[in-house]
Design a protein around this motif. Structure first.
Motif, short mmCIF file in Angstrom:
data_model
loop_
_atom_site.label_atom_id
_atom_site.label_comp_id
_atom_site.label_asym_id
_atom_site.label_seq_id
_atom_site.Cartn_x
_atom_site.Cartn_y
_atom_site.Cartn_z
N GLY A 170 3.52 7.65 6.40
CA GLY A 170 2.31 7.66 5.56
C GLY A 170 1.88 6.24 5.21
O GLY A 170 0.70 5.87 5.33
N GLU A 171 2.82 5.44 4.77
CA GLU A 171 2.51 4.06 4.35
C GLU A 171 2.19 3.19 5.56
O GLU A 171 1.42 2.23 5.47
CB GLU A 171 3.70 3.49 3.56
CG GLU A 171 3.66 3.74 2.05
CD GLU A 171 3.86 5.18 1.61
OE1 GLU A 171 4.28 6.01 2.44
OE2 GLU A 171 3.62 5.50 0.42
N ARG A 172 2.76 3.51 6.72
CA ARG A 172 2.46 2.73 7.93
C ARG A 172 1.02 2.90 8.34
O ARG A 172 0.37 1.96 8.78
CB ARG A 172 3.34 3.22 9.09
CG ARG A 172 4.59 2.42 9.24
CD ARG A 172 5.39 2.97 10.39
NE ARG A 172 5.13 2.18 11.60
CZ ARG A 172 6.11 1.76 12.40
NH1 ARG A 172 7.36 2.04 12.14
NH2 ARG A 172 5.81 1.08 13.49
N VAL A 200 0.82 -1.21 0.00
CA VAL A 200 0.00 0.00 0.00
C VAL A 200 0.85 1.26 0.00
O VAL A 200 1.94 1.30 0.56
CB VAL A 200 -0.94 0.08 1.24
CG1 VAL A 200 -2.16 -0.77 1.04
CG2 VAL A 200 -0.21 -0.26 2.52
N SER A 201 0.27 2.30 -0.64
CA SER A 201 0.85 3.65 -0.60
C SER A 201 0.18 4.43 0.53
O SER A 201 -0.82 4.00 1.08
CB SER A 201 0.56 4.39 -1.89
OG SER A 201 1.30 3.88 -2.95
N ALA A 202 0.73 5.60 0.79
CA ALA A 202 0.12 6.51 1.77
C ALA A 202 -1.23 6.99 1.24
O ALA A 202 -1.43 7.09 0.03
CB ALA A 202 1.05 7.68 2.02
N GLY A 262 12.07 7.11 -3.24
CA GLY A 262 11.76 8.13 -4.26
C GLY A 262 10.27 8.11 -4.56
O GLY A 262 9.59 7.09 -4.37
N ARG A 263 9.76 9.25 -5.06
CA ARG A 263 8.32 9.39 -5.29
C ARG A 263 7.83 8.27 -6.22
O ARG A 263 8.49 7.92 -7.19
CB ARG A 263 7.98 10.76 -5.91
CG ARG A 263 8.29 11.97 -5.04
CD ARG A 263 7.72 11.91 -3.63
NE ARG A 263 6.29 11.73 -3.54
CZ ARG A 263 5.39 12.71 -3.46
NH1 ARG A 263 5.78 13.95 -3.48
NH2 ARG A 263 4.11 12.43 -3.34
N GLY A 264 6.67 7.76 -5.88
CA GLY A 264 6.11 6.66 -6.68
C GLY A 264 6.72 5.30 -6.33
O GLY A 264 6.45 4.30 -7.00
N GLY A 265 7.53 5.27 -5.28
CA GLY A 265 8.33 4.08 -4.97
C GLY A 265 7.56 2.86 -4.52
O GLY A 265 8.12 1.76 -4.47
N SER A 266 6.27 3.00 -4.21
CA SER A 266 5.51 1.80 -3.81
C SER A 266 5.40 0.81 -4.98
O SER A 266 5.32 -0.40 -4.75
CB SER A 266 4.10 2.17 -3.35
OG SER A 266 4.19 3.01 -2.22
N ASP A 267 5.40 1.33 -6.20
CA ASP A 267 5.41 0.42 -7.36
C ASP A 267 6.65 -0.47 -7.29
O ASP A 267 6.58 -1.67 -7.56
CB ASP A 267 5.49 1.21 -8.69
CG ASP A 267 4.28 2.10 -8.94
OD1 ASP A 267 3.22 1.83 -8.35
OD2 ASP A 267 4.41 3.07 -9.72
N ALA A 319 -1.20 12.19 1.39
CA ALA A 319 -0.49 12.17 2.68
C ALA A 319 1.00 12.50 2.52
O ALA A 319 1.55 13.27 3.31
CB ALA A 319 -0.66 10.81 3.35
N THR A 320 1.64 11.95 1.49
CA THR A 320 3.09 12.19 1.33
C THR A 320 3.35 13.66 1.02
O THR A 320 4.27 14.27 1.59
CB THR A 320 3.66 11.28 0.21
OG1 THR A 320 3.29 9.93 0.51
CG2 THR A 320 5.17 11.38 0.12
N ASP A 321 2.53 14.25 0.14
CA ASP A 321 2.68 15.68 -0.17
C ASP A 321 2.52 16.51 1.10
O ASP A 321 3.26 17.47 1.33
CB ASP A 321 1.63 16.13 -1.19
CG ASP A 321 1.91 15.55 -2.56
OD1 ASP A 321 3.06 15.23 -2.84
OD2 ASP A 321 0.95 15.41 -3.35
#
Ligand code: ADP
Ligand code: ASP
Ligand code: MG
Length: 420
Positions: free
Chosen positions: A73-75, A40-42, A149-154, A46-48
């Protein structure tokens, strides 16, 4: 029994209702007999918001502390999703990147994954549980918490899929697949049913944020099929696979697969540097040493023994790059350093370009006819990129999409959720 890794992006888990929808979909996937690991992403922006907060308390937040902050955020998402899963009767357990053994290098805010241990995830799955993993984070070889880095959940999702030898990696997002252009910019963009890793790699490298570049690198290196699809409509999306994959059979290689825009870079120019061996080496070695990702580079022809060198870097790296460029400029007795954030990069990508001459020429003609001035150009075998004024970006992308025959004739029809 197959193992699927599913990744849900920020919009897909933006609020409690979305979170419960995702939980129901996970329950259905389990009921269909698949083992599952979820990344999951934030939630939403949330990250912004965390980034903004950091810049409100500090003019130059230390990157170690930035990573400590951003990983929260991801937690939040992973814990909430497990709670929602509990409610629909799915036994699930959440893990941080460090608990899963996502080992990275030590470069804070843009760490690279070196190894995925995955023991706890394997144990949870063997125990009949769904493992929910926080995306975008790992633990460095120096035992520090890092982000990717941004988008790193992918990247987390595909790296896990590779390590666990999953059958596929599903990337759930807020559009129904990978399109011939960003459907938020070109309403007539067309969904691409199947793409080769190499094409997706160029699209991601050109700045299309639908998949993070490193996630596609992992997928290609480990041959993990990616399925990009919507968590709003759940319909069949876009498959990104190897050239010899059965889904690629009988697919013709289009000359142009897509038009990609990227407004995330800035242009730095070092003026009137001496035109002699070693100048570029000194400049770009110093930038590489500071982990600044340099993208396009243009050196003008020299006049009176000096030349200007322009190059692009991510806007997020300008603060790191500028003092380095200024220092080197002084050492070389250069004429000064300028920086320009009002640029956009536009790229055409297509595997068929290799055997189809004239793509670049047609691209430049279309831009000229639309009054768009080209400031920089770079190419690969399957990509042509130009830098233009940011204000011209939308017009240029739309014109190129039409001129290269990519318009679908219908406007994008699925919901395009506004991202608050
Ligand atoms: P997530 O939060 O799910 O990771 P992202 O914002 O990172 O979502 O990526 C999805 C977004 O990528 C879409 O909303 C879309 O605006 C954008 N996008 C850019 N280029 C493309 C493309 N070629 N096809 C589909 N989406 C694209
Ligand atoms: N939350 C992180 C970001 O916004 C990672 C991700 O969503 O992939 O960039
Ligand atoms: Mg993303």
């Amino acid at each position: 029994m197959s193992l699927i890794v599913q990744k849900y992006g920020g919009t897909s888990v933006a609020d409690p209702e979305r979170m419960r929808n995702v939980a129901r979909h996970i329950a259905a996937t389990r009921a269909a007999g698949h083992d599952l690991v979820v990344v999951v992403s934030a939630m939403g922006k949330a990250t912004d918001n965390l980034l903004q907060l950091a810049h409100q308390v500090s003019t130059n937040p230390p990157s170690r502390e930035m990573d400590m902050l951003l990983t929260t955020g991801e937690r939040i998402s992973m814990a909430l999703l497990c709670m929602a899963l509990h409610d629909v009767g799915v036994d699930a357990m959440s893990f941080t990147g460090s608990q899963v053994g996502i080992i990275t290098d030590t470069v804070h805010t843009k760490a690279k994954i070196l190894e995925v241990k995955g023991d706890r995830v394997r144990a949870a799955v063997a125990d009949g549980k769904v493992a929910v993993v926080a995306g975008f984070q790992g633990i460095s070889t120096a035992k520090e918490i890092t982000t990717l880095g941004r988008g790193g959940s992918d990247t987390t999702a595909v790296a896990l899929a590779a390590a666990l030898r999953a059958d596929s990696c599903e990337i759930y997002t807020d559009v129904t697949g990978v399109f011939t252009a960003d459907p938020r910019v070109v309403s007539q963009a067309r969904k691409i049913p199947v793409l080769q890793f190499d094409e997706m790699l160029e699209m991601a490298g050109a700045g299309s944020k639908v998949l993070a570049l490193r996630s596609v690198e992992f997928a290609r290196n480990h041959d993990v099929p990616i399925h990009v699809r919507s968590s709003f409509t759940w319909e069949e999306g876009t498959w990104v696979v190897g050239r010899n994959h059965e889904r690629m059979k009988n697919m013709e290689e289009p000359v142009i697969s897509g038009v990609v825009q990227d407004a995330s870079e800035a242009k730095l120019t070092i003026l009137a540097v001496p035109d002699r061996p070693g100048v570029s080496a000194a400049l770009f070695e110093a930038l590489a040493g500071a982990n600044v990702n340099v993208d396009m580079i243009v050196q003008n022809t020299s006049t009176a023994g000096t030349t200007d060198i322009s190059f692009t870097v991510p806007k997020a790296d300008v603060k790191t790059a500028e003092p380095i460029v200024s220092r080197i400029g002084k050492e070389l007795k250069a004429g000064g350093v300028t920086h320009d954030e009002d640029i956009a990069k536009i790229s055409l990508v297509g595997a068929g370009m290799k055997t189809s001459p004239g793509v670049a020429a047609k691209m430049f003609r279309v831009l000229a006819d639309n009054g768009v001035n080209i400031e920089m150009i770079s190419t690969s075998t399957i990509r042509v990129s130009v830098v233009v004024r940011a204000a011209m970006m939308q017009k240029a992308v739309q014109a190129l999409h039409s001129a290269f025959g990519l318009d679908s004739g219908d406007d994008y029809s699925a919901p395009l959720p506004e991202r608050k």
